[in-house]
Write an enzyme that holds these catalytic residues in place. Structure first.
Site, mmCIF file in Angstrom:
data_model
loop_
_atom_site.group_PDB
_atom_site.id
_atom_site.type_symbol
_atom_site.label_atom_id
_atom_site.label_comp_id
_atom_site.label_asym_id
_atom_site.label_seq_id
_atom_site.Cartn_x
_atom_site.Cartn_y
_atom_site.Cartn_z
ATOM 1 N N TYR A 10 0.845 -1.198 0.000
ATOM 2 C CA TYR A 10 0.000 0.000 0.000
ATOM 3 C C TYR A 10 0.880 1.248 0.000
ATOM 4 C CZ TYR A 10 -3.763 3.178 1.290
ATOM 5 O OH TYR A 10 -4.669 4.208 1.313
ATOM 6 N N ALA A 11 1.929 1.243 0.835
ATOM 7 C CA ALA A 11 2.853 2.376 0.871
ATOM 8 C C ALA A 11 3.534 2.545 -0.486
ATOM 9 C CB ALA A 11 3.887 2.178 1.978
ATOM 10 N N ALA A 12 3.938 1.449 -1.098
ATOM 11 C CA ALA A 12 4.583 1.523 -2.413
ATOM 12 C C ALA A 12 3.640 2.121 -3.449
ATOM 13 C CB ALA A 12 5.040 0.134 -2.852
ATOM 14 N N LYS A 14 1.212 4.260 -2.884
ATOM 15 C CA LYS A 14 1.094 5.697 -2.607
ATOM 16 C C LYS A 14 2.285 6.461 -3.182
ATOM 17 C CE LYS A 14 -2.578 6.316 0.127
ATOM 18 N NZ LYS A 14 -3.536 7.382 0.064
#
Length: 107
Positions: A10-12, A14
């Protein structure tokens, strides 16, 4: 705009949105403005039914959010609308946080 031990994918994603926003903003300027905004947690039906949300995560996120609440979708519509209006006419490549201050903690 922070990493996520719980969901690195999920961070990647974003960070990918940030990169593609800036890349397209450069490619299409000055004809097209390309901006995005990053909402924090939004109390949607999907979030409200999650077991972790019901068992204390909601309260934890509220405690970590300076605005002291988690908005519904309608509260974020104005941010999207702003980026689409002439009020944002000189903005391109912007990544606008709309997270109640959640990501400024620790700054």
């Amino acid at each position: 705009m922070r990493g996520s031990a719980r969901a690195p994918q999920y961070a990647a994603a974003k960070y990918g949105i940030l990169g593609i926003t800036k890349s397209y903003a450069q490619a299409f300027a000055p004809t097209v403005r390309v901006n995005t905004f990053a909402p924090g947690f939004i109390e949607t039906e999907m979030l409200l039914i999650r077991a972790d949300w019901k068992s204390g995560r909601r309260e934890d996120m509220i405690a970590k959010t300076p605005m002291g609440r988690i908005p519904g979708p309608a509260e974020l519509a104005g941010t999207a609308l702003f980026l689409a209006t002439d009020d944002a006419a000189h903005m391109t490549g912007a990544y606008l946080n709309a997270d109640g201050g959640f990501n400024m903690i620790g700054a």
